[in-house]
Design an enzyme around this catalytic site. Sequence first.
Site, PDB file in Angstrom:
ATOM      1  N   LEU A 115       0.827  -1.212   0.000  1.00 43.50           N
ATOM      2  CA  LEU A 115       0.000   0.000   0.000  1.00 43.50           C
ATOM      3  C   LEU A 115       0.856   1.254   0.000  1.00 43.50           C
ATOM      4  O   LEU A 115       0.448   2.289  -0.533  1.00 43.50           O
ATOM      5  CB  LEU A 115      -0.922   0.007   1.233  1.00 43.50           C
ATOM      6  CG  LEU A 115      -1.982  -1.089   1.293  1.00 43.50           C
ATOM      7  CD1 LEU A 115      -2.723  -1.022   2.631  1.00 43.50           C
ATOM      8  CD2 LEU A 115      -2.970  -0.951   0.139  1.00 43.50           C
ATOM      9  N   GLY A 116       2.016   1.185   0.602  1.00 42.25           N
ATOM     10  CA  GLY A 116       2.894   2.351   0.674  1.00 42.25           C
ATOM     11  C   GLY A 116       4.104   2.044   1.526  1.00 42.25           C
ATOM     12  O   GLY A 116       4.200   1.003   2.176  1.00 42.25           O
ATOM     13  N   GLY A 126       7.527   4.099   3.846  1.00 45.22           N
ATOM     14  CA  GLY A 126       8.107   5.323   4.393  1.00 45.22           C
ATOM     15  C   GLY A 126       9.401   5.003   5.097  1.00 45.22           C
ATOM     16  O   GLY A 126       9.934   3.890   5.008  1.00 45.22           O
ATOM     17  N   PHE A 128      10.010   4.385   8.088  1.00 48.57           N
ATOM     18  CA  PHE A 128       9.964   3.435   9.193  1.00 48.57           C
ATOM     19  C   PHE A 128       9.332   2.102   8.816  1.00 48.57           C
ATOM     20  O   PHE A 128       9.040   1.295   9.664  1.00 48.57           O
ATOM     21  CB  PHE A 128       9.214   4.047  10.383  1.00 48.57           C
ATOM     22  CG  PHE A 128      10.023   5.099  11.094  1.00 48.57           C
ATOM     23  CD1 PHE A 128      10.840   4.770  12.153  1.00 48.57           C
ATOM     24  CD2 PHE A 128       9.987   6.414  10.670  1.00 48.57           C
ATOM     25  CE1 PHE A 128      11.596   5.734  12.790  1.00 48.57           C
ATOM     26  CE2 PHE A 128      10.735   7.384  11.308  1.00 48.57           C
ATOM     27  CZ  PHE A 128      11.552   7.052  12.372  1.00 48.57           C
ATOM     28  N   LYS A 158       7.174  -0.563   5.611  1.00 53.67           N
ATOM     29  CA  LYS A 158       6.246  -0.709   4.497  1.00 53.67           C
ATOM     30  C   LYS A 158       4.895  -1.177   5.015  1.00 53.67           C
ATOM     31  O   LYS A 158       4.821  -1.885   6.015  1.00 53.67           O
ATOM     32  CB  LYS A 158       6.800  -1.717   3.481  1.00 53.67           C
ATOM     33  CG  LYS A 158       8.077  -1.261   2.793  1.00 53.67           C
ATOM     34  CD  LYS A 158       8.540  -2.301   1.777  1.00 53.67           C
ATOM     35  CE  LYS A 158       9.789  -1.820   1.046  1.00 53.67           C
ATOM     36  NZ  LYS A 158      10.258  -2.813   0.038  1.00 53.67           N
ATOM     37  N   VAL A 159       3.853  -0.791   4.297  1.00 49.70           N
ATOM     38  CA  VAL A 159       2.493  -1.151   4.690  1.00 49.70           C
ATOM     39  C   VAL A 159       1.893  -2.031   3.594  1.00 49.70           C
ATOM     40  O   VAL A 159       1.946  -1.687   2.409  1.00 49.70           O
ATOM     41  CB  VAL A 159       1.614   0.084   4.917  1.00 49.70           C
ATOM     42  CG1 VAL A 159       0.221  -0.327   5.378  1.00 49.70           C
ATOM     43  CG2 VAL A 159       2.259   1.018   5.942  1.00 49.70           C
ATOM     44  N   LYS A 197       1.825  -3.121   8.887  1.00 48.79           N
ATOM     45  CA  LYS A 197       3.012  -2.282   8.749  1.00 48.79           C
ATOM     46  C   LYS A 197       4.195  -2.970   9.412  1.00 48.79           C
ATOM     47  O   LYS A 197       4.120  -3.414  10.556  1.00 48.79           O
ATOM     48  CB  LYS A 197       2.790  -0.907   9.380  1.00 48.79           C
ATOM     49  CG  LYS A 197       3.994   0.017   9.203  1.00 48.79           C
ATOM     50  CD  LYS A 197       3.687   1.431   9.659  1.00 48.79           C
ATOM     51  CE  LYS A 197       4.875   2.356   9.381  1.00 48.79           C
ATOM     52  NZ  LYS A 197       4.612   3.739   9.751  1.00 48.79           N
ATOM     53  N   ASP A 251       3.638  11.893  15.225  1.00 48.79           N
ATOM     54  CA  ASP A 251       3.882  11.858  13.777  1.00 48.79           C
ATOM     55  C   ASP A 251       2.605  12.233  13.010  1.00 48.79           C
ATOM     56  O   ASP A 251       2.198  11.539  12.078  1.00 48.79           O
ATOM     57  CB  ASP A 251       4.368  10.477  13.353  1.00 48.79           C
ATOM     58  CG  ASP A 251       5.161  10.524  12.046  1.00 48.79           C
ATOM     59  OD1 ASP A 251       5.608  11.624  11.664  1.00 48.79           O
ATOM     60  OD2 ASP A 251       5.324   9.466  11.409  1.00 48.79           O
TER      61      ASP A 251
END
Length: 702
Positions: free
Chosen positions: A365-366, A368, A370, A372-373, A388, A484
């Site tokens: 899904l995405g 960052g 910290f 991956k999701v 995540k 965050d």
Amino acid sequence: MLCRPFILFTMAAAFTSFCFWLFSCLSVISLARAEDPDQFIYNGFRDANLHLDGNAKIHPTGRLQLTNITKQLVGHAFHPSPINFNASSPSSVRSLSFSTNFVIAMVPELKSASGHGLAFVISQSTDFSRAEAVQYLGLFSATNNGNSANHIFAVEFDTIQSLDMKDIDNNHVGIDVNSVISNRSIPAAYFSNKERKNKSLNLISGDPIQVWIDYSDGEKLLNVTLAPTTSPKPYQPLLSTSIDLTGILLDTMYVGFSAATGTIANNKHYILGWSFNRSGQAQSLDISGLPKLPKVGGRTKTVLRLIMIIAAALLLLIITGATYVYRKKKYEEINEDWEKEYGPQRFSYKTLYKATKGFKDKQLLGSGGFGKVYKGTLPFSDEEIAVKKVSHESDQGMKEFVSEIVSMGRLRHRNLVRLRGYCRRKKELLLVYDYMANGSLDKFLFNDDNPNLNWSQRFQIIRGVADALLYLHEGWEQVVLHRDIKASNVLLDSNLNGRLGDFGLARLYDRDGDPQTTRLVGTLGYLDPELARTGKATETADVFAFGAFLLEVACGRKPFDPNLHPEDIFLVDLVGRCWKRGIILDASDPRLQGNYVVEEMEKVLKLGLLCSNSRPDLRPTIKEVEQYLVGNASLPDIHLDSAQNRPSSILETLSLDHSTETNTSMANNSESNCIISCSSSVERGVSLNSLSSTETVLRIGR
């Protein structure tokens, strides 16, 4: 009168005598035929009185075996009485004609190689003590091979090509006279009556083969015919050749068989049935009544089969064990005693692995700084989840992290993405959330491929996130610091309602406790400058990040963009200048094209500036923010930084140079993590290289 009875009695006695004489004559003729020395038949050799030597033997089943697979072995079997070739025919002329029919079988030791063959033999003697094995077939030796004094006629069935004996191949039939160098030879084959053609025949197939040998002394013609026992006698012989046996066959000759083995691979040689006639056609054998061959391999094959079964079982056991170890290693996870109290909140790695189809890229899904999701579907409930992956280095930190994550799993609010649980595997932590169908808010704000959100939708999302933050700070049993807050961590459900998610960096503490932290984290543009001084995250740090979020949603751009003009790198700078000039609405998102409620837009922009103040004591609380948004309170005056006439950022606090070189460096690292060491007593003007102590992680990017 007395004469007549006497005559009758005399006639009866004479008739009785005649009948007895006739019966006696027939019995003598039958006995003579049964013991005819010119012909015999053996449908199997049980109880047969043959002359055997070498390795030859008769099995109880009636099978005659000439050799086994022992190297350089000889075996002979002969009819016990010699055949009288001097007997006169009805024309009183000596005839050497004969006919024989027999069934042979040669079973090779190895399928890929064979030994030497066997031969039907007519010999003046049964003494072959000087004969040799191998290519001499137990009939001759190197010293007498080819000697005319041998008086031996043979039909060989050879399965080795001996070049010194001029063999044509390794599967042939040959006519031998006093030598194993054949007068004539031909590859083994038979004529198929049905197909009307010759078909090759493998002598060492291990199957029984029927042979007919007929010699006509009048025509001086020898015919040799072969066929499988499953086929009738062929119409045409395999080999038909002219030969005169007058000088070979003596008055009395012995008939039988000879076989020999070689020096490498060998055959077992069998005779299953045999008939012979010197004065006419040999009787046909009863094929169905012949003894059966032993199963190929016998005990050896059974042992080999058993070994193969055991080997297969061991292989299966090894594969099963390896699969178990591999699967156990594949799904291996850490599960310590202190986690037992969190049982209901813990997912097995195997469940999450299957739910995400092995964490395949198509489920991504995405990603960052910290982790991956991945999108997943729980195997047993078909519920959609988001998983995540987060890394963590310290064991103690992991324990504290899990404790807080599990505690936050009890959070319930309509504008929070529910944290369903976690999973630990090595140094990896997997967080499980509810799946949000429309993904993250930043994709709608910054990705032209997604539809633009109108102002009503944006304002509704802002209010939802504010409500969620109020619940975290004041509505639960402990204070929860999200740490965050940004557009990429605000997820949209199927109705485009905003839900604050991603608690991977969150911390919580008791209301009368001290929110001490040793590792400061956040994203540049949302990170409170005060964190560099105190090293402590508080509610005011979340408010600062929320202020950046307000400006991000209203202006449609990221709070930090190193690709812009130095004056516009920070969004708060741009909005502050617009407010000072009285044109604050000019900072709104151009994609809205002015379609917004002016009062709401102005309120959001000013509230963003208020929350972004460098002094925490001048920022509103989240409860006050919520009151401003719903219109229950009026906005206070905005106080800009007295030194630079604008809200300050963490870059100034850390004394980072805003030169073009620095901006370029920031641009090149805009999607990476920047780790900076700093002290809780850092003051303005201290160089970056001199900072030490508590580690602060700044995530640069969205």
